[in-house]
Write an enzyme that holds these catalytic residues in place. Structure first.
Site, short mmCIF file in Angstrom:
data_model
loop_
_atom_site.label_atom_id
_atom_site.label_comp_id
_atom_site.label_asym_id
_atom_site.label_seq_id
_atom_site.Cartn_x
_atom_site.Cartn_y
_atom_site.Cartn_z
CD GLU A 280 1.23 -2.67 0.71
OE1 GLU A 280 1.31 -3.16 1.85
OE2 GLU A 280 0.49 -3.13 -0.20
CE LYS B 288 -0.62 -4.01 5.00
NZ LYS B 288 0.01 -4.66 3.83
CB CYS C 267 -2.41 -3.26 1.30
SG CYS C 267 -2.51 -4.64 0.11
#
Length: 270
Positions: A5, A92, A126
Site C-alpha cells: 500500500e 480505497k 489494507c
C-alpha cells in the site's frame, strides 16, 4: 508481483500533519503540500515508468500508489500487465483512522475484478479486506488471485488473509511494507524514533484457496516471496463452498452495489 500500500507516494506512518480536533497548523499544511507533491497522477509519468518495468521484466504488477486527482489524494493501486498496459485501477473506499485526514474516499466505480492472462485479479487495500460487503462484491465477479497491498503488520493480519483465501476459494497475495524510521520522508514530521527502529515489520504472505500458507509471512526484513499457483485449486475449492454460487442463498440475502462514478457536478463524470 504485488507491492505494498502507498509504495509510491509514501505511507506517512507516524505523521500528524499538524492536526488536532478543531485545528490544523500552518506547518501541517506545508507538510500536506509536500506530501501531495510526492503523489502521482493516473495515468502519468510514474505509471508509465511502471509500465516500462513490467515489459522489461515480463511481469504483471499490482502497485500501491498515492494518487493525486485535482487537489485531493487517494490511496490507490494500479494493475499493469506484462505488455505494459494499465489494465486496472482501484481507489480505497474507506481510509482508516487518521488516514481520512489526508486521503479521500473512493467511489464504487473501481470495485471491479480485472481479467488477465494469469486469471482474474481483485485488489483490496489494507482494511478493505475487513469489509464483508466489499469482499462479496469481488467474490461475485469471480476471483482467482486476491491482491492485498497493505500497511497492516499485526499478527491477526495473517488470520484475515487465510480467512479470505478460504472464504473466496482464491489465492491471496498480501504485500506489506518493511519500514525503518530512516525510510520515512523528511517532508513531514513523525514521532521521534531511532532511525534504525523498525516502524513496520512487513508480514507479507501468499495463501492458497484452502488457507494453507505457501510463502511467508516475511517479517522484519525486506525480501521477495515466490510461489507457484495452480489455478485449478480455485475450482477444486469451490466444489464444496462457492460463496457467491451454490452456497450463497440469494433467496435470503442480497447485496446492492453502486458502481457509478461520482462527481460533485452531475454530468461531469469521467
Amino acid at each position: 508481483m504485488v507491492f505494498p500500500e502507498a509504495l509510491i507516494g509514501g505511507y506517512p506512518r507516524g505523521a500528524s500533519f499538524g492536526a488536532v480536533v478543531g485545528d490544523r497548523s500552518p506547518a501541517g499544511r506545508d507538510e500536506f503540500l509536500a506530501y501531495s507533491a510526492q503523489a502521482v497522477t493516473i495515468p502519468g509519468p510514474e505509471v508509465d515508468q511502471l509500465c516500462t518495468l513490467a515489459i522489461a521484466n515480463g511481469v504483471h504488477m499490482v502497485v500501491g500508489v498515492v494518487e493525486r486527482a485535482g487537489s485531493t489524494l487517494y490511496c490507490a493501486s494500479v494493475t499493469i500487465d506484462d505488455h505494459g498496459q494499465l489494465i486496472g485501477q482501484r481507489r480505497k473506499v474507506m481510509p482508516t483512522g487518521t488516514e481520512r485526514l489526508i486521503w479521500g474516499q473512493g467511489d464504487g466505480s473501481t470495485l471491479s475484478v480485472t481479467p488477465t492472462a494469469l486469471g482474474s485479479l481483485a485488489t483490496a487495500i489494507c482494511w478493505e479486506n475487513l469489509m464483508p460487503a466489499l469482499r462479496m462484491t469481488f467474490y461475485a465477479q469471480g476471483v482467482d488471485i486476491w491482491c492485498a497491498p497493505t500497511a497492516d503488520a499485526r499478527n491477526v493480519q495473517l488470520a484475515t488473509m487465510r480467512h479470505i483465501a478460504v472464504e473466496g476459494r482464491c489465492f491471496v497475495l498480501a504485500a506489506n511494507q518493511f519500514t525503518r524510521a530512516s525510510d520515512l520522508s523528511p517532508s513531514y514530521a513523525t514521532q521521534n524514533r531511532d532511525p534504525a527502529a523498525v516502524v513496520c515489520r512487513g508480514a507479507s504472505v501468499i495463501v492458497d484457496p484452502f488457507g494453507e500458507v505457501l510463502a511467508g509471512p516475511l517479517v522484519d526484513d525486506e525480501g521477495l516471496l515466490v510461489a507457484d499457483l495452480d489455478l485449478r485449486d480455485v475450482t477444486r475449492g469451490k466444489y464444496d463452498f462457492d460463496v457467491s454460487g451454490h452456497y450463497a442463498r440469494p433467496d435470503l440475502f442480497a447485496l446492492t452495489v453502486d458502481t457509478k462514478p461520482r462527481s460533485v457536478v452531475i454530468g461531469l463524470e469521467p
